[in-house]
Motif scaffolding. Structure first.
Motif, short mmCIF file in Angstrom:
data_model
loop_
_atom_site.label_atom_id
_atom_site.label_comp_id
_atom_site.label_asym_id
_atom_site.label_seq_id
_atom_site.Cartn_x
_atom_site.Cartn_y
_atom_site.Cartn_z
N GLN A 281 -1.47 -6.85 -6.79
CA GLN A 281 -2.92 -6.43 -6.77
C GLN A 281 -3.47 -5.88 -5.41
O GLN A 281 -4.41 -5.18 -5.00
N HIS A 282 -2.97 -6.58 -4.43
CA HIS A 282 -3.48 -6.31 -2.97
C HIS A 282 -2.96 -5.05 -2.70
O HIS A 282 -3.61 -4.18 -2.24
N ALA A 283 -1.84 -4.52 -2.93
CA ALA A 283 -1.20 -3.32 -2.67
C ALA A 283 -1.94 -2.13 -3.41
O ALA A 283 -2.15 -1.15 -2.73
N ALA B 6 -5.04 -2.25 -4.46
CA ALA B 6 -6.58 -2.15 -4.07
C ALA B 6 -6.49 -1.71 -2.78
O ALA B 6 -7.27 -0.75 -2.38
N GLU B 7 -5.34 -1.75 -1.96
CA GLU B 7 -5.42 -1.29 -0.58
C GLU B 7 -5.09 0.29 -0.73
O GLU B 7 -5.62 1.10 0.01
N ARG B 8 -4.17 0.68 -1.51
CA ARG B 8 -4.15 2.29 -1.79
C ARG B 8 -5.26 2.87 -2.35
O ARG B 8 -5.77 3.91 -1.54
N SER C 82 -8.22 -0.61 5.06
CA SER C 82 -8.00 -0.84 3.63
C SER C 82 -7.40 -2.47 3.55
O SER C 82 -7.57 -2.71 2.40
N CYS C 83 -6.68 -2.52 4.36
CA CYS C 83 -6.09 -3.85 4.25
C CYS C 83 -6.97 -4.81 4.14
O CYS C 83 -6.88 -6.02 3.53
N LYS C 84 -7.85 -4.84 5.26
CA LYS C 84 -8.82 -5.93 5.33
C LYS C 84 -9.81 -5.99 4.20
O LYS C 84 -10.29 -6.88 3.87
N PRO D 120 -0.67 1.82 1.34
CA PRO D 120 -0.54 2.83 2.54
C PRO D 120 0.51 2.49 3.54
O PRO D 120 0.93 3.39 4.58
N HIS D 121 1.29 1.42 3.38
CA HIS D 121 2.12 0.99 4.41
C HIS D 121 3.63 1.20 3.52
O HIS D 121 4.82 0.88 3.94
N GLY D 122 3.72 1.87 2.52
CA GLY D 122 4.73 2.24 1.86
C GLY D 122 5.46 1.12 0.83
O GLY D 122 6.51 1.57 0.16
ZN ZN Z 1 -2.30 -5.24 3.33
#
Ligand code: ZN
Ligand code: ZN
Length: 589
Positions: A425-427, A429-431, A533-535, A566-568
């Motif tokens: 879910q984090h990855a 939402a981050e995207r 986006s991470c935050k 975004p970090h792949g």
């Molecule tokens: Zn993150």
């Protein structure tokens, strides 16, 4: 009639500057390129002790007559270039006419060749001196053997690395030459063991499989385009398979392996956020360019080229790579590997070795049970819940799937007829946030909000210098700052997207500026978008409700790349029904 002719001494000097046979790889390169020029369809390469003891190259090409063979040993002989003018239009592989003579001077070298497949001719040189020559029976084509390389130059021999690393450099080259020639069959033996083979099938997918393995072949994408002055064919391996260095981005220009820094970077840019940070894709790019537009470095041992209109080409290339990736499906399908399989099999209540660790983790499959490590939703940054706009079916990249539950408060489980999907879910939402923020940052008219009471920020001297220097850049992305003391600033206006934690964002931006010294606006936007986006994204171990889950899925589906954060890192992973059934032994693998 001799195919090989003597080159003018002037031309020879031009290209011979600094010319040396450096290591087994340079010998292999010369011999293989000669074989290709002889229009062969199959090349066999035998190496012993990394090529130091023996390099033997056998081709089935047109062959040479006795005159050609003798001429080949002469310094400055070449079949490929006659004049300087030709040098700049060179469209074949090698042009180092004197190479055979150079190799012969530091080894025991024999050339056997036949043009008709019955009678042939052989000539043997030792330390550059003819040992013997004469008629011999031979298959059609040419066999060149180079043994005891550098035996008479102990200084050079001492400089050689281990047989293993010499072999590695030979193989690196052979991979590339094989990729440049999908129509040729290469077979390589090292110490009598076959270590590499291509089928000459002309299929790029097959070729990728031969060089990088079956998994890479299964994940190969092909894409072609034509632009002004050149044709391009991109053979890209999907970003789930990657490397820790840039070496597997291969550029083949007019049939030869070359290097170009900007082209490599354009590919990396095209893959950006698809592969993890610090990792690089596997890609082979074939360019057919008018030779007049390519500046081949005349130094024979260098492969770096320059292309006219390089900037245009590179810009287009990054876009085309991205397009090709965006058209593909990138959900990583996890196949059950043996160790995991075994672990699953252990999960039997009758089994003494019942895995305590796995058993102690709650698996929550029902929507209403409290989740592992639950925290109040209020702590989460908002996920866009405002009514997900229905999107056209074609625009969807993810398959239809329904939500089933979640585990560890982090992974959302979905299912459809094909299998089961796990979403981080984090990855995810981050995207979603990354693409939204990136888009916002690209908008020159940022919706901003004025602060009734300006926020005062104090910086260190270094920070203040960066702020001062970049006030216009801050303004461009919606932050209006006024200097009120040597290192104090008043924040008057902030972009809407930053309203929840503008101070932290400003400090982040400054530390990014300090870390990266030069500020490239594109890079800057990308980095800010990644950071924010991470935050702004829901963390792992936070429970989200059904509406939010639906919104997340819907928003992810609207992304140009829904498959990685975004970090792949992957956002979603598939476990096929087939694999699940295998695990339960309902079907046999
Ligand atoms: Zn993150
Ligand atoms: Zn991430």
């Amino acid at each position: 009639m001799g195919i090989i002719q003597r080159m003018s001494p002037h031309l020879a000097n031009m290209i011979a500057a600094g010319e040396v046979v450096e290591r087994p790889m340079s010998v292999v390169k010369e011999l293989v390129e000669n074989a290709i020029d002889a229009k062969c369809s199959s090349i066999k390469i035998y190496l012993e002790n990394g090529g130091l003891d023996l390099i033997k190259v056998i081709d089935d090409g047109v062959g040479m007559d006795s005159d050609d063979i003798c001429m080949a040993f002469m310094p400055h002989a070449t079949s490929k270039i006659k004049t300087e003018y030709d040098l700049f239009r060179i469209n074949t592989l090698g042009f180092r006419g004197e190479a055979i003579a150079s190799i012969a001077s530091v080894s025991l070298m024999q050339i056997i060749s036949s043009q008709n497949g019955t009678s042939g001719y052989q000539c043997t040189y030792k330390s550059g001196v003819k040992e013997n020559e004469g008629v011999i029976q031979s298959n059609k084509g040419t066999t060149v053997s180079v043994s005891n390389l550098f035996f008479n130059t102990p200084a050079r021999l001492k400089y050689m690395k281990s047989a293993k690393s010499e072999l590695a450099s030979v193989m690196f080259y052979l991979d590339r030459i094989a990729m440049a020639h999908p129509n040729l069959r290469f077979t390589v033996y090292s110490d009598n063991k076959m270590i590499f083979q291509t089928s000459g099938s002309k299929s790029y997918k097959t070729l990728i499989g031969e060089v990088y393995g079956v998994e890479a072949a299964k994940n190969t994408l092909e894409h072609s385009y034509v632009a002004d002055g050149y044709k391009a064919k991109l053979v890209l391996v999907k970003p789930s398979i990657y490397r820790s260095n840039k070496l597997e981005i291969t550029l083949i220009c007019n049939g030869r392996f070359v290097k170009n820094f900007n082209v490599t970077n354009a590919v990396i840019e095209g893959y950006s956020t698809y592969v993890p940070i610090g990792k690089y894709p596997i890609a082979v790019l074939y360019f057919d360019i008018d030779p007049l537009l390519v500046d081949v470095n005349v130094h024979p041992s260098k492969t770096e080229i320059k292309i006219s209109d390089e900037e245009l080409l590179v810009e287009r290339l990054a876009i085309e790579v991205r397009k090709c990736l965006e058209d593909a499906n990138h959900i990583i399908q996890r196949e059950i590997e043996k160790p995991i399989f075994d672990k699953f099999q252990k999960l039997s209540i009758f089994d003494e070795s019942f895995d305590e660790e796995i058993a102690s983790k709650p698996i929550i499959l029902e929507e209403n049970k409290p989740s592992y490590n639950e925290r109040p939703l209020a702590l989460n940054k908002p996920i866009d819940v405002d009514e997900p706009k229905p999107i056209a079916k074609e625009a969807r990249k993810l398959p239809y799937m329904e939500y089933v539950g979640s585990v560890f408060g982090t992974y959302l489980i979905f299912q459809n007829d094909d299998g089961m999907y796990l979403m981080d879910q984090h990855a995810a939402a981050e995207r979603v946030n990354y693409e939204k923020i990136y888009e916002l940052l690209n908008n020159p008219n940022q919706p901003t909000t004025s602060l009734l009471v300006p926020v005062m920020l104090s910086f260190t001297k270094q920070e203040a210098l960066y702020v001062e220097e970049n006030l216009s850049k801050f303004l461009e992305i919606g932050f209006a700052l006024d200097q009120v003391g040597t290192s104090d600033y008043a924040v008057r206006e902030i972009p809407l997207w930053a309203k929840d934690n503008s101070d932290a964002i400003i400090y982040d931006i400054i530390s990014m500026m300090i870390q990266n010294k030069k500020i490239d606006i594109m890079y800057f936007r990308d980095s800010i978008a990644k950071q924010i986006s991470c935050k702004a994204s829901i963390k792992a171990n936070h429970r989200i409700n059904n509406d939010e889950i639906q919104a997340l899925l819907e928003n992810l589906n609207k992304c140009s790349n829904p498959y990685t954060c975004p970090h792949g890192r992957p956002t979603i992973i598939k476990l096929s029904l087939n694999d699940i059934e295998k695990m339960f032994e309902r079907i046999q693998s």
